[in-house]
Write an enzyme that holds these catalytic residues in place. Structure first.
Site, PDB file in Angstrom:
ATOM      1  N   GLY A   1       8.291  -8.562   1.730  1.00 37.51           N
ATOM      2  CA  GLY A   1       9.642  -8.706   2.262  1.00 37.51           C
ATOM      3  C   GLY A   1       9.636  -9.350   3.641  1.00 37.51           C
ATOM      4  O   GLY A   1      10.501 -10.168   3.975  1.00 37.51           O
ATOM      5  N   THR A   2       8.653  -8.988   4.444  1.00 35.98           N
ATOM      6  CA  THR A   2       8.573  -9.536   5.798  1.00 35.98           C
ATOM      7  C   THR A   2       8.453 -11.060   5.748  1.00 35.98           C
ATOM      8  O   THR A   2       9.128 -11.769   6.510  1.00 35.98           O
ATOM      9  CB  THR A   2       7.363  -8.914   6.540  1.00 35.98           C
ATOM     10  OG1 THR A   2       7.517  -7.491   6.535  1.00 35.98           O
ATOM     11  CG2 THR A   2       7.260  -9.414   7.964  1.00 35.98           C
TER      12      THR A   2
ATOM     13  N   ASN B   1      17.479   0.601   5.825  1.00 37.50           N
ATOM     14  CA  ASN B   1      16.360   1.385   5.316  1.00 37.50           C
ATOM     15  C   ASN B   1      16.361   2.818   5.825  1.00 37.50           C
ATOM     16  O   ASN B   1      15.869   3.720   5.164  1.00 37.50           O
ATOM     17  CB  ASN B   1      15.022   0.709   5.667  1.00 37.50           C
ATOM     18  CG  ASN B   1      14.963   0.205   7.082  1.00 37.50           C
ATOM     19  OD1 ASN B   1      15.784  -0.615   7.488  1.00 37.50           O
ATOM     20  ND2 ASN B   1      14.009   0.688   7.853  1.00 37.50           N
TER      21      ASN B   1
ATOM     22  N   GLN C   1      16.082  -3.146   0.562  1.00 34.69           N
ATOM     23  CA  GLN C   1      16.380  -1.761   0.184  1.00 34.69           C
ATOM     24  C   GLN C   1      17.435  -1.645  -0.910  1.00 34.69           C
ATOM     25  O   GLN C   1      17.609  -0.569  -1.476  1.00 34.69           O
ATOM     26  CB  GLN C   1      16.828  -0.956   1.414  1.00 34.69           C
ATOM     27  CG  GLN C   1      15.703  -0.671   2.392  1.00 34.69           C
ATOM     28  CD  GLN C   1      14.620   0.252   1.833  1.00 34.69           C
ATOM     29  OE1 GLN C   1      14.800   0.910   0.794  1.00 34.69           O
ATOM     30  NE2 GLN C   1      13.480   0.305   2.499  1.00 34.69           N
TER      31      GLN C   1
ATOM     32  N   GLY D   1       8.654  -6.190  -3.662  1.00 34.03           N
ATOM     33  CA  GLY D   1       8.237  -5.474  -4.868  1.00 34.03           C
ATOM     34  C   GLY D   1       8.017  -3.988  -4.698  1.00 34.03           C
ATOM     35  O   GLY D   1       8.429  -3.186  -5.530  1.00 34.03           O
ATOM     36  N   HIS D   2       7.381  -3.594  -3.552  1.00 36.27           N
ATOM     37  CA  HIS D   2       6.945  -2.190  -3.477  1.00 36.27           C
ATOM     38  C   HIS D   2       8.083  -1.215  -3.240  1.00 36.27           C
ATOM     39  O   HIS D   2       7.867  -0.006  -3.213  1.00 36.27           O
ATOM     40  CB  HIS D   2       5.806  -2.015  -2.457  1.00 36.27           C
ATOM     41  CG  HIS D   2       6.193  -2.087  -1.015  1.00 36.27           C
ATOM     42  ND1 HIS D   2       6.187  -0.990  -0.199  1.00 36.27           N
ATOM     43  CD2 HIS D   2       6.567  -3.119  -0.239  1.00 36.27           C
ATOM     44  CE1 HIS D   2       6.539  -1.342   1.031  1.00 36.27           C
ATOM     45  NE2 HIS D   2       6.762  -2.637   1.033  1.00 36.27           N
TER      46      HIS D   2
ATOM     47  N   CYS E   1       7.541   2.411   9.830  1.00 33.26           N
ATOM     48  CA  CYS E   1       6.959   1.574  10.884  1.00 33.26           C
ATOM     49  C   CYS E   1       7.205   2.157  12.269  1.00 33.26           C
ATOM     50  O   CYS E   1       6.449   1.898  13.194  1.00 33.26           O
ATOM     51  CB  CYS E   1       7.554   0.187  10.839  1.00 33.26           C
ATOM     52  SG  CYS E   1       7.663  -0.461   9.200  1.00 33.26           S
TER      53      CYS E   1
HETATM   54  N1  PLP Z   1      13.324  -5.132   5.184  1.00 35.60           N
HETATM   55  C1  PLP Z   1      13.636  -3.855   4.965  1.00 35.60           C
HETATM   56  C2  PLP Z   1      15.068  -3.424   5.034  1.00 35.60           C
HETATM   57  C3  PLP Z   1      12.626  -2.923   4.677  1.00 35.60           C
HETATM   58  O1  PLP Z   1      12.943  -1.646   4.475  1.00 35.60           O
HETATM   59  C4  PLP Z   1      11.286  -3.371   4.620  1.00 35.60           C
HETATM   60  C5  PLP Z   1      10.181  -2.405   4.372  1.00 35.60           C
HETATM   61  O2  PLP Z   1      10.237  -1.260   4.794  1.00 35.60           O
HETATM   62  C6  PLP Z   1      11.025  -4.736   4.840  1.00 35.60           C
HETATM   63  C7  PLP Z   1      12.061  -5.580   5.117  1.00 35.60           C
HETATM   64  C8  PLP Z   1       9.623  -5.265   4.818  1.00 35.60           C
HETATM   65  O3  PLP Z   1       9.156  -5.398   3.499  1.00 35.60           O
HETATM   66  P1  PLP Z   1       7.578  -5.489   3.251  1.00 35.60           P
HETATM   67  O4  PLP Z   1       7.010  -4.139   3.492  1.00 35.60           O
HETATM   68  O5  PLP Z   1       7.453  -5.913   1.798  1.00 35.60           O
HETATM   69  O6  PLP Z   1       7.063  -6.537   4.161  1.00 35.60           O
END
Ligand code: PLP
Length: 402
Positions: free
Chosen positions: A72-73, A151, A179, A200-201, A325
């Site tokens: 996602g990042t 989140n 989310q 995905g996760h 995080c």
């Molecule tokens: N955006 C949101 C709202 C999230 O909750 C998260 C993960 O906690 C991310 C982005 C980041 O996703 P990833 O862990 O796949 O990089």
């Protein structure tokens, strides 16, 4: 692991058995490279196509509009950086004060690098003000990036309305839907977004795979520059097993959406009302209605969230304080602070997040275990509602935070 009650699904989810099964051949005999000329690799290309179709179907997109990413990042970074690079004369980015670090930390870095970053405010319920959205967009704005669902609190933003404002102003709009995908029905056309990130996760696929929806015709510079993969929009040999897993997870999510909405909401609501009833001086953070069905963020005043989590963990109950995080630091959550939650409550916040695998017994375990934990911590604490020294708790929180 079976005696754990896992209520931390916004941090990550279990890989579904069906997803694992679908992936296994690609960790074994089906190891070809989809870019190869021979059909040993070519066969793999067909599997990527199938996965792309499933991802697209879950969000109402065209398969060609899907780029596979590593997480996602990466999707968030690609949407924002790719938009800035595609419009080099525009220097403004509009976002919110409550984004995940995948957007927020990038935007703070952009600000240091001389970009003009505007962070929209939220109210006590965690909601945005659409007039502020309208006023924040200038002719210099390259992209507006607002998350779909938060989140930490599960608060859902009015994405279709924000997208309409951006469209009127001719500014592209990105939403971080990490989310919400798999938890809410999503149709990129109904939402009217130009870019949408998923991971995905969070929906029972493995960690380290995601996708970015890019509306047909939108000019976006790649973040990962290399080979011609993903039609030149993201270099790097495809993570085939995980892409196949993501495809299966999206297929399952489409089938499970109704259940996620109804049964999971029922579990969440029962947990919430029982905890409020059994633990006095507790309150729910986030808008009462505009929230994900799986998320519950509760503040237990005058106790530390970290202490609650530790004792819950000893009872084999997995929850979280704020996002994974930010936990591990004593700094209260930036989301709760942006909402104006008082320090006395922000410090004692716990997030419970459900998935389709949770059961009634999980809720029973928490409502049995947690109230005595809160009671014990309050007894130990020198601060409290009847101890007439809440100012001291607040002062001690401020000291911790610096
Ligand atoms: N955006 C949101 C709202 C999230 O909750 C998260 C993960 O906690 C991310 C982005 C980041 O996703 P990833 O862990 O796949 O990089």
């Amino acid at each position: 692991m079976n005696d754990w009650v896992y209520l931390d699904n916004n941090a990550t989810t279990a890989v579904a058995a069906e997803v694992r099964e679908a992936m296994l051949p690609f960790l074994g005999e089906r190891y070809g490279n989809p870019s190869s000329m021979h059909s040993f690799g070519g066969m793999i290309g067909r599997e990527l196509k199938r996965a792309r179709d499933h991802v697209a179907a879950l969000i109402g997109a065209d398969p060609q509009e899907i780029i596979f990413t590593s997480c996602g990042t990466e999707g968030d970074n690609t949407a924002i950086m790719g938009s800035l690079w595609a419009q080099p004369t525009k220097r403004r980015v509009v976002t919110t004060r409550v984004e995940h670090p995948a957007v927020r930390t990038l935007c703070r870095r952009l600000s240091k690098d001389g970009y003009d970053v505007y962070e929209l405010h939220v109210d006590r319920d965690g909601m945005l003000n659409l007039d502020e959205v309208r006023e924040s967009i200038t002719d210099d704005t390259a992209v507006v990036s607002v998350m779909h669902a938060n989140n930490e609190t599960g608060v859902v933003f009015p994405i279709a309305e924000i997208a309409a404002i951006c469209r009127d102003r001719g500014v592209r709009f990105h939403t971080d839907a990490v989310q919400s995908v798999g938890k809410l029905p999503i149709d990129v056309h109904a939402l009217g977004v130009d870019l949408l990130t998923l991971s995905g996760h969070k929906l029972h696929a493995p960690k380290g795979i995601g996708a970015l929806y890019v509306k047909r015709g939108l000019h976006l510079q790649p973040l990962i520059i290399g080979g011609h993969q993903e039609h030149g929009r993201r270099g790097g040999t495809e993570n085939v097993p995980s892409i196949v897993g993501l495809g299966t997870a999206c297929e399952l999510a489409l089938q499970n959406l109704d259940e996620e909405n109804k049964r999971v909401r029922g579990l969440r609501d029962r947990l919430e009302s029982e905890l409020l009833r059994r633990a006095p001086n507790s309150l729910v953070n986030g808008h009462p209605e505009n929230r994900l069905p799986n998320t519950c963020n509760i503040s237990f005043e005058y106790v530390e969230g970290e202490a609650i989590l530790l004792l819950l963990s000893q009872a084999h109950i997995a929850a979280s304080s704020g996002s994974a995080c930010t936990s591990g630091s004593l700094e209260p959550s930036h989301v709760l602070r942006a909402m104006g939650v008082p320090y006395t409550a922000a410090h004692g916040s716990v997030r419970f997040s459900f998935s389709v695998y949770n059961k009634d017994e999980d809720v029973d375990r928490v409502i049995e275990s947690l109230p005595p934990i809160i009671h014990r911590l309050r007894e130990l604490s020198p601060f409290g509602p009847d101890k007439d020294n809440s100012w001291a708790f607040e002062a001690s929180c401020h000291t911790h935070s610096h």
